[in-house]
Design a protein around this motif. Sequence first.
Motif, PDB file in Angstrom:
ATOM      1  N   ALA A   1     -44.806 -16.566  26.021  1.00  0.00           N
ATOM      2  CA  ALA A   1     -45.596 -16.949  27.196  1.00  0.00           C
ATOM      3  C   ALA A   1     -44.893 -16.466  28.465  1.00  0.00           C
ATOM      4  N   GLY A   2     -43.573 -16.642  28.526  1.00  0.00           N
ATOM      5  CA  GLY A   2     -42.823 -16.180  29.693  1.00  0.00           C
ATOM      6  C   GLY A   2     -42.832 -14.675  29.828  1.00  0.00           C
ATOM      7  N   ALA A   3     -42.614 -13.978  28.720  1.00  0.00           N
ATOM      8  CA  ALA A   3     -42.571 -12.512  28.753  1.00  0.00           C
ATOM      9  C   ALA A   3     -43.922 -11.928  29.179  1.00  0.00           C
ATOM     10  N   VAL A   4     -44.990 -12.426  28.587  1.00  0.00           N
ATOM     11  CA  VAL A   4     -46.325 -11.919  28.907  1.00  0.00           C
ATOM     12  C   VAL A   4     -46.700 -12.268  30.347  1.00  0.00           C
ATOM     13  N   TRP A   5     -46.393 -13.487  30.772  1.00  0.00           N
ATOM     14  CA  TRP A   5     -46.671 -13.897  32.154  1.00  0.00           C
ATOM     15  C   TRP A   5     -45.894 -13.005  33.124  1.00  0.00           C
ATOM     16  N   GLY A   6     -44.607 -12.793  32.855  1.00  0.00           N
ATOM     17  CA  GLY A   6     -43.795 -11.959  33.737  1.00  0.00           C
ATOM     18  C   GLY A   6     -44.311 -10.535  33.840  1.00  0.00           C
ATOM     19  N   LEU A   7     -44.679  -9.943  32.716  1.00  0.00           N
ATOM     20  CA  LEU A   7     -45.206  -8.576  32.741  1.00  0.00           C
ATOM     21  C   LEU A   7     -46.569  -8.512  33.429  1.00  0.00           C
ATOM     22  N   SER A   8     -47.359  -9.551  33.270  1.00  0.00           N
ATOM     23  CA  SER A   8     -48.667  -9.599  33.935  1.00  0.00           C
ATOM     24  C   SER A   8     -48.502  -9.678  35.456  1.00  0.00           C
ATOM     25  N   VAL A   9     -47.588 -10.518  35.907  1.00  0.00           N
ATOM     26  CA  VAL A   9     -47.316 -10.614  37.344  1.00  0.00           C
ATOM     27  C   VAL A   9     -46.769  -9.283  37.854  1.00  0.00           C
ATOM     28  N   TRP A  10     -45.876  -8.668  37.074  1.00  0.00           N
ATOM     29  CA  TRP A  10     -45.304  -7.364  37.447  1.00  0.00           C
ATOM     30  C   TRP A  10     -46.417  -6.333  37.619  1.00  0.00           C
TER      31      TRP A  10
ATOM     32  N   MET B   1     -40.102 -19.720  40.458  1.00  0.00           N
ATOM     33  CA  MET B   1     -39.923 -19.039  39.185  1.00  0.00           C
ATOM     34  C   MET B   1     -39.540 -17.594  39.448  1.00  0.00           C
ATOM     35  N   ASN B   2     -38.675 -17.079  38.642  1.00  0.00           N
ATOM     36  CA  ASN B   2     -38.243 -15.700  38.772  1.00  0.00           C
ATOM     37  C   ASN B   2     -39.074 -14.836  37.817  1.00  0.00           C
ATOM     38  N   PHE B   3     -40.167 -14.286  38.335  1.00  0.00           N
ATOM     39  CA  PHE B   3     -41.069 -13.518  37.494  1.00  0.00           C
ATOM     40  C   PHE B   3     -40.429 -12.227  36.988  1.00  0.00           C
ATOM     41  N   ASP B   4     -39.537 -11.631  37.788  1.00  0.00           N
ATOM     42  CA  ASP B   4     -38.853 -10.425  37.327  1.00  0.00           C
ATOM     43  C   ASP B   4     -38.029 -10.719  36.081  1.00  0.00           C
ATOM     44  N   ALA B   5     -37.365 -11.856  36.063  1.00  0.00           N
ATOM     45  CA  ALA B   5     -36.568 -12.223  34.883  1.00  0.00           C
ATOM     46  C   ALA B   5     -37.470 -12.401  33.676  1.00  0.00           C
ATOM     47  N   TYR B   6     -38.630 -13.016  33.866  1.00  0.00           N
ATOM     48  CA  TYR B   6     -39.570 -13.157  32.754  1.00  0.00           C
ATOM     49  C   TYR B   6     -40.068 -11.785  32.296  1.00  0.00           C
ATOM     50  N   ALA B   7     -40.359 -10.896  33.237  1.00  0.00           N
ATOM     51  CA  ALA B   7     -40.814  -9.547  32.871  1.00  0.00           C
ATOM     52  C   ALA B   7     -39.737  -8.813  32.076  1.00  0.00           C
ATOM     53  N   ARG B   8     -38.488  -9.005  32.467  1.00  0.00           N
ATOM     54  CA  ARG B   8     -37.391  -8.339  31.745  1.00  0.00           C
ATOM     55  C   ARG B   8     -37.232  -8.870  30.323  1.00  0.00           C
ATOM     56  N   THR B   9     -37.641 -10.123  30.085  1.00  0.00           N
ATOM     57  CA  THR B   9     -37.604 -10.610  28.697  1.00  0.00           C
ATOM     58  C   THR B   9     -38.602  -9.838  27.851  1.00  0.00           C
ATOM     59  N   GLY B  10     -39.709  -9.421  28.463  1.00  0.00           N
ATOM     60  CA  GLY B  10     -40.669  -8.574  27.749  1.00  0.00           C
ATOM     61  C   GLY B  10     -40.067  -7.223  27.411  1.00  0.00           C
ATOM     62  N   VAL B  11     -39.349  -6.646  28.348  1.00  0.00           N
ATOM     63  CA  VAL B  11     -38.654  -5.369  28.118  1.00  0.00           C
ATOM     64  C   VAL B  11     -37.622  -5.539  26.999  1.00  0.00           C
ATOM     65  N   ASP B  12     -36.855  -6.618  27.091  1.00  0.00           N
ATOM     66  CA  ASP B  12     -35.834  -6.878  26.062  1.00  0.00           C
ATOM     67  C   ASP B  12     -36.466  -6.980  24.677  1.00  0.00           C
ATOM     68  N   LEU B  13     -37.612  -7.648  24.605  1.00  0.00           N
ATOM     69  CA  LEU B  13     -38.284  -7.793  23.308  1.00  0.00           C
ATOM     70  C   LEU B  13     -38.739  -6.437  22.771  1.00  0.00           C
TER      71      LEU B  13
ATOM     72  N   GLU C   1     -54.930  -5.552  27.255  1.00  0.00           N
ATOM     73  CA  GLU C   1     -53.941  -6.030  26.275  1.00  0.00           C
ATOM     74  C   GLU C   1     -53.157  -7.207  26.826  1.00  0.00           C
ATOM     75  N   LEU C   2     -52.750  -7.143  28.086  1.00  0.00           N
ATOM     76  CA  LEU C   2     -52.040  -8.278  28.681  1.00  0.00           C
ATOM     77  C   LEU C   2     -52.940  -9.515  28.742  1.00  0.00           C
ATOM     78  N   ASN C   3     -54.222  -9.331  29.063  1.00  0.00           N
ATOM     79  CA  ASN C   3     -55.134 -10.479  29.076  1.00  0.00           C
ATOM     80  C   ASN C   3     -55.269 -11.093  27.685  1.00  0.00           C
ATOM     81  N   ALA C   4     -55.336 -10.259  26.673  1.00  0.00           N
ATOM     82  CA  ALA C   4     -55.407 -10.773  25.293  1.00  0.00           C
ATOM     83  C   ALA C   4     -54.125 -11.521  24.931  1.00  0.00           C
ATOM     84  N   LEU C   5     -52.992 -10.996  25.363  1.00  0.00           N
ATOM     85  CA  LEU C   5     -51.721 -11.658  25.089  1.00  0.00           C
ATOM     86  C   LEU C   5     -51.589 -12.961  25.876  1.00  0.00           C
ATOM     87  N   LEU C   6     -52.116 -13.003  27.109  1.00  0.00           N
ATOM     88  CA  LEU C   6     -52.108 -14.245  27.880  1.00  0.00           C
ATOM     89  C   LEU C   6     -52.941 -15.317  27.185  1.00  0.00           C
TER      90      LEU C   6
END
Length: 183
Positions: free
Chosen positions: A111-120, A1-13, A72-77
């Motif tokens: 789920a992807g955006a929050v997971w990606g930002l959490s991993v980041w 899985m590309n976690f950076d791509a998921y994190a960037r979806t959070g940025v995009d949002l 906040e990330l834990n609550a979003l997860l």
Amino acid sequence: MNFDAYARTGVDLVNARLDDLDDLRALFPETSAWMREEVAERDLAIFRRAQKRLRDVFDYGTSGRDADAVAELNALLEAFPVQPRISGHDSSDWHMHVTSRGASVSSEYLAGAVWGLSVWLCEYGSARFGVCADQRCGNVYLDTSSNCCRRFCSERCATRSHVAAHRARKRAAIGEQATVAAQ
């Protein structure tokens, strides 16, 4: 899985304009065309609330409030749990999805955006969550610089801010010269 791509979806949002359903549809890349087709009016409110909460995560990160960003990330997860599954059409196309089959567009995307930002955050720390220093912008970004020194979301904002500061210094110097000459 590309976690950076998921994190960037959070940025995009966080940086997205979400005035209406068309704005929300514009958020999804070509690779997620199915989301554009399936997103519904009810998703808009969910995305707006998540957008505000993710914005808070970036604000916490840039102000050194790591514990708040993590909370906040834990609550979003919890709100958008990751339920990984393998998907694909044949043995050469297997890939991971972050939610179960039939999940709503908001569940899948968030789920992807929050997971990606959490991993980041776990990988790089919340100090790598940035808010553009250009007062007219306010977009967020992930700081990928080698020494955690990035201050702007883009070259455009950096240039605009530096030009404005240069012009302000120039005006101040001219004003100072006029004051000295008048004395």
